[in-house]
Enzyme design. Structure first.
Site, PDB file in Angstrom:
ATOM      1  N   PHE A 110       1.015  -1.329  -0.037  1.00  0.00           N
ATOM      2  CA  PHE A 110       0.147  -0.002   0.018  1.00  0.00           C
ATOM      3  C   PHE A 110       0.636   1.079  -0.020  1.00  0.00           C
ATOM      4  CE2 PHE A 110       0.789  -0.221   4.620  1.00  0.00           C
ATOM      5  CZ  PHE A 110       0.724   1.156   4.863  1.00  0.00           C
ATOM      6  N   LYS A 111       2.269   1.241   0.637  1.00  0.00           N
ATOM      7  CA  LYS A 111       2.765   2.485   0.392  1.00  0.00           C
ATOM      8  C   LYS A 111       2.974   3.028  -0.933  1.00  0.00           C
ATOM      9  CE  LYS A 111       4.799   1.275   4.855  1.00  0.00           C
ATOM     10  NZ  LYS A 111       4.363  -0.016   5.033  1.00  0.00           N
TER      11      LYS A 111
END
Ligand SMILES: *Cc1c(COP(=O)(O)O)cnc(C)c1O
Length: 457
Positions: A110-111
């Protein structure tokens, strides 16, 4: 929008200031001076937008005079153009539960969602600047890859990534170390993630050093990341909320992703509970369930991105709970530093209005991956399994969305332990195994790290 530091709210900063600085000089975190929730009508309008349009509407009020809105819109669309999911994220069903897949970006976690945007915000800022910026970031595995992918080859900046040597998965490491761009530096620190994070904080706090190298940071304490992450809570809610309140379960380490959910709630999104899901490095679970905020030794687990005992973003919540009193927040932070902080009951009640928590140990995590696979033929990564397991333990599966934070192929060992199957990388990332790696190992020693940085720029 004006920003202040959680440890001194008398001085005001612009978005540009806080974006480039990351951490305040007094060691505090930047937060908006005040947050105005969206009205019902505004939420209604937002609910009809696609992901990129929604991102622009949510992010723009926070960055205001940093750039014109048209510029932001074009940056958002550029940032997400290389995602493997058309609408950036995806929602899938797991029986009663909904899963929000956040891992369709270039480095499979998700980063990427915040980091791709941040890379382009830097580029925009640097277009007319002469001075080079040096970005130094600590990673428990996924932030570093996302930062490097977003910043590699960009003009007028270097990126230094500190990861804990031998404590991240080989895929995680390779996604960082196979790049040939000259502005990318990988440092493996002989220590754990908290050591890496402390080294970065110490460099920031050494004003002479940080000024001399024009240092900047993209760790999850950077407010720009929080805003970008708040967007997908809105997106998920509008897709499945139907006017009800929803809870979100979030595999948690540094408290950044879940804090973005809290921000979404403060912006008026009908969120019920935010579920803090941890592994056995459970300081946040102990804190939220019983007020115990004492640090223990970090233990290695099969969910390495959550092997953290110092959840930096928690300071933002404490500032809020203390009704924006920066003096008290400062006191609490020094107690935390001396490892003597307990959350008192009235504060804990306030926290529990918005949050609840659970913990999964390693065995439970593996069993959860297997159970999900057996029941739904879907493979989830171990961090996601912790989020799902926490929801089940709490009996909150109804009207709940679990954030799926990484692609299962990033953690092949856990997947193999659970289902005796090797999960391969997506086709577009196969090259990761063909290239040579480049990184340097350094001791957990601030002087050595500074020297390395100075010699590299
Ligand atoms: C970073 C990360 C987390 C933890 O997120 P925080 O914002 O640090 O709480 C969870 N899962 C994965 C896969 C991650 O990369």
């Amino acid at each position: 929008m004006e920003y202040i530091s959680t440890r001194n709210n008398s001085e005001h900063f612009s978005f540009k200031n806080i974006f480039l600085k990351g951490l305040a000089d007094d060691g505090g975190l930047f937060v908006p001076k005040s947050i105005k929730p969206f009205s019902k009508e505004e939420l209604n309008k937002l609910s009809r937008l696609d992901y990129n349009e929604l991102a622009a509407e949510i992010i723009f009020p926070f960055i205001g005079d940093f750039m014109p809105k048209e510029e932001l819109i074009s940056i958002i669309s550029k940032s997400y153009s290389n995602f493997r999911s058309e609408d950036v994220v995806k929602i899938s069903d797991l029986g009663n539960l909904k899963v929000l897949e956040l891992y369709h970006g270039p480095t499979l976690a998700f980063k990427d969602i915040a980091m791709q945007l941040i890379g382009n915000l830097y580029q925009y800022h640097l277009r007319n600047e002469q001075a080079k910026i040096n970005i130094i970031v600590a990673t428990s595995g996924d932030t570093g890859a996302a930062a490097i992918d977003a910043l590699k080859g960009k003009k007028n900046l270097n990126v230094f990534v500190l990861h804990p040597n031998n404590r991240i998965s080989p895929v995680q490491r390779r996604l960082m170390t196979i790049h040939e761009e000259k502005n990318v530096f990988n440092i493996a620190i002989e220590g754990n993630f908290d050591d890496c994070q402390n080294l970065v904080k110490a460099m920031f706090n050494d004003e002479k050093f940080s000024r001399s190298i024009n240092m900047s940071g993209v760790n999850s304490i950077n407010w720009a990341r929080i805003i970008a992450q708040a967007v997908y809570y809105f997106y998920a809610y509008f897709k499945i909320g139907n006017g009800k309140t929803l809870s979100f379960s979030v595999p948690t380490g540094n408290f950044g992703d879940i804090y973005a959910g809290y921000l979404a709630k403060k912006l008026g999104l009908p969120i019920d509970k935010l579920i803090v899901a941890t592994n056995k490095n459970d300081i946040l679970h102990r804190a939220i369930s019983g007020g115990d905020y004492t640090q223990k030794k970090v233990e290695e687990t099969n969910t390495p991105s959550m092997d953290i005992q110092i959840a930096s973003n928690f300071e933002r919540l404490l500032y809020d709970v203390k009704e924006n009193n920066s003096e008290i927040t400062k006191d609490i932070m020094s107690k935390i530093k001396n490892n003597t902080y307990q959350i008192d009951n009235s504060d804990l009640d306030k926290i529990k209005n918005n949050f609840t928590s659970e913990m999964l140990n390693e065995k439970e995590t593996i069993e959860m991956i297997k159970k999900i696979y057996d029941e739904h033929q879907i493979l989830v990564d171990p961090h996601t399994a912790v989020g799902i397991g926490a929801t089940k333990k709490l009996g909150l599966e109804k009207n709940c969305v679990v954030l799926s934070t990484a692609h299962p192929c990033k953690f092949p060992k856990a997947i193999e332990d659970a289902v005796f199957k090797v999960e391969r990388l997506p086709e577009s990332l196969k090259y990761v195994y063909d290239r040579n790696e480049k990184f340097d190992v350094l001791p957990n020693n601030i002087e050595k790290v500074k020297e390395y940085v100075m010699n590299s720029i």
